[in-house]
Design an enzyme around this catalytic site. Structure first.
Site, PDB file in Angstrom:
ATOM      1  CE  LYS A  89      27.045  19.966  -8.416  1.00  0.00           C
ATOM      2  NZ  LYS A  89      26.173  19.654  -9.704  1.00  0.00           N
ATOM      3  CD  GLU A 118      28.583  16.278 -17.557  1.00  0.00           C
ATOM      4  OE1 GLU A 118      28.766  16.060 -16.752  1.00  0.00           O
ATOM      5  OE2 GLU A 118      28.978  17.212 -17.997  1.00  0.00           O
TER       6      GLU A 118
HETATM    7  N1  PMP Z   1      27.279  15.472 -14.760  1.00  0.00           N
HETATM    8  C1  PMP Z   1      26.333  16.789 -14.484  1.00  0.00           C
HETATM    9  C2  PMP Z   1      26.716  17.491 -15.410  1.00  0.00           C
HETATM   10  C3  PMP Z   1      26.117  17.488 -13.834  1.00  0.00           C
HETATM   11  O1  PMP Z   1      24.814  18.045 -13.178  1.00  0.00           O
HETATM   12  C4  PMP Z   1      25.822  16.377 -12.235  1.00  0.00           C
HETATM   13  C5  PMP Z   1      25.362  15.981 -10.656  1.00  0.00           C
HETATM   14  N2  PMP Z   1      24.931  17.444 -10.669  1.00  0.00           N
HETATM   15  C6  PMP Z   1      26.754  14.528 -12.346  1.00  0.00           C
HETATM   16  C7  PMP Z   1      27.429  15.138 -14.061  1.00  0.00           C
HETATM   17  C8  PMP Z   1      27.131  14.114 -11.373  1.00  0.00           C
HETATM   18  O2  PMP Z   1      27.975  13.797 -10.418  1.00  0.00           O
HETATM   19  P1  PMP Z   1      27.848  13.226  -8.765  1.00  0.00           P
HETATM   20  O3  PMP Z   1      27.899  12.338  -9.122  1.00  0.00           O
HETATM   21  O4  PMP Z   1      28.601  14.654  -7.911  1.00  0.00           O
HETATM   22  O5  PMP Z   1      26.534  14.334  -8.589  1.00  0.00           O
END
Ligand code: PMP
Length: 286
Positions: free
Chosen positions: A150, A182
């Site tokens: 991330k 995604e």
């Molecule tokens: N995919 C991407 C590319 C993201 O930026 C996020 C949110 N940060 C998510 C999925 C979702 O992750 P989370 O449920 O941990 O917020």
């Protein structure tokens, strides 16, 4: 004015400063997490803390001394800013050496930079968008290959949101080798014949903390889950579609590239999943 956290200090937002040599600023050499706040409490904090550590390790980034006490810092910021509903943004970079260089700085002399701030969002749980659903377009996924880390390299996702905005819709689903990876800032799902389908984990997508919780709740509620690739055509022919993220929870998608999904309204499965997620997460909030 907000109180924010920078490297051990709680400061007013206009007094908080980071060096121009910070590697987050110069090289996007940083990682982040966003944790939601409901009823003044943190949602899924343990999951976010665990993924943060995984991101740091994947980039060989030194762990800041505050790492074991991050829950305390989150709680203090919620208290200082009286956040009832909203988000906490946390960013850790490899720090600020005294010059720009591609080579990583010596972790003995350059400490990581740690920044946290709050965002008030009174309508987070009771979101109007969740009632009518969002519309998305598909775009080519042009991000780097380690999307499971991330990092703060969010230029392409940001461009994706702008492409969606230019097309008059809410977000974009990214496609690689014919399959949906995604959303620009969320994980993507479809529902067909009561089976929830979402891409399997790998370096192609972020391992969403909300994804993990939602799939767990779905299985506990005896819903069928398939973790595999799907195409935009399959999504357009699905009964329902939705996204998940820490800040949107579970959000219905009612249109993809101009095609209505099902009857073009949030369906029964996504509505139920959102209810279960909010109820269970509030119960487990810290
Ligand atoms: N995919 C991407 C590319 C993201 O930026 C996020 C949110 N940060 C998510 C999925 C979702 O992750 P989370 O449920 O941990 O917020």
């Amino acid at each position: 004015m907000r109180t924010v956290y920078v490297n051990g200090e709680y400061l007013l937002e206009n007094e908080a400063k980071v060096s121009i040599f910070d590697r987050g600023f110069l090289m996007a050499d940083g990682v982040y997490e966003v944790t939601s706040v409901l009823d003044g409490k943190l949602i899924d904090f343990a999951g976010h803390a665990k993924r943060l550590e995984r991101s740091l390790n994947a980039l060989d980034m030194p762990h800041p001394a505050v790492l074991p006490d991050l829950l305390g810092v989150h709680r203090e910021l919620v208290r200082l800013n009286a956040v009832e509903e909203g988000m906490i943004y946390l960013q850790i970079t490899r720090g600020a050496p005294d010059d720009r260089d591609f080579v990583f700085p010596d972790p003995e002399t350059t400490m990581p930079t740690v920044v946290l701030f709050t965002q008030n969002k009174p309508d987070l749980a009771n979101s109007p968008a969740a009632k009518k659903g969002i519309k998305v377009i598909s775009i080519k996924d042009q991000r780097w290959a380690r999307r499971d880390i991330k990092t703060v390299q969010l230029l392409f996702p940001s461009m994706g949101k702008m492409m969606a905005k230019a097309a008059g819709v809410d977000d974009a689903w990214m496609v690689e080798d014919g399959a949906v990876t995604e959303g620009t800032s969320n994980n993507a799902y479809i529902v067909k014949d009561n089976t929830i389908i979402t891409r399997h984990l790998g370096s192609e997508i972020l391992h969403g903390i909300t994804r993990a919780a939602v799939l767990r709740f779905a299985k506990e509620a005896q819903m069928k889950v398939e973790e595999r690739c799907f195409t935009i055509a399959e999504a357009q022919a699905a009964d329902e579609a939705f996204i998940t993220s820490a800040s949107t929870f579970v959000m219905p998608v009612v249109e993809i590239d101009g095609e209505a999904i099902g009857v073009g309204e949030p369906g029964a499965v996504v509505t139920r999943l959102r209810e279960i997620y909010l109820e269970e997460s509030r119960k487990a909030a810290v």
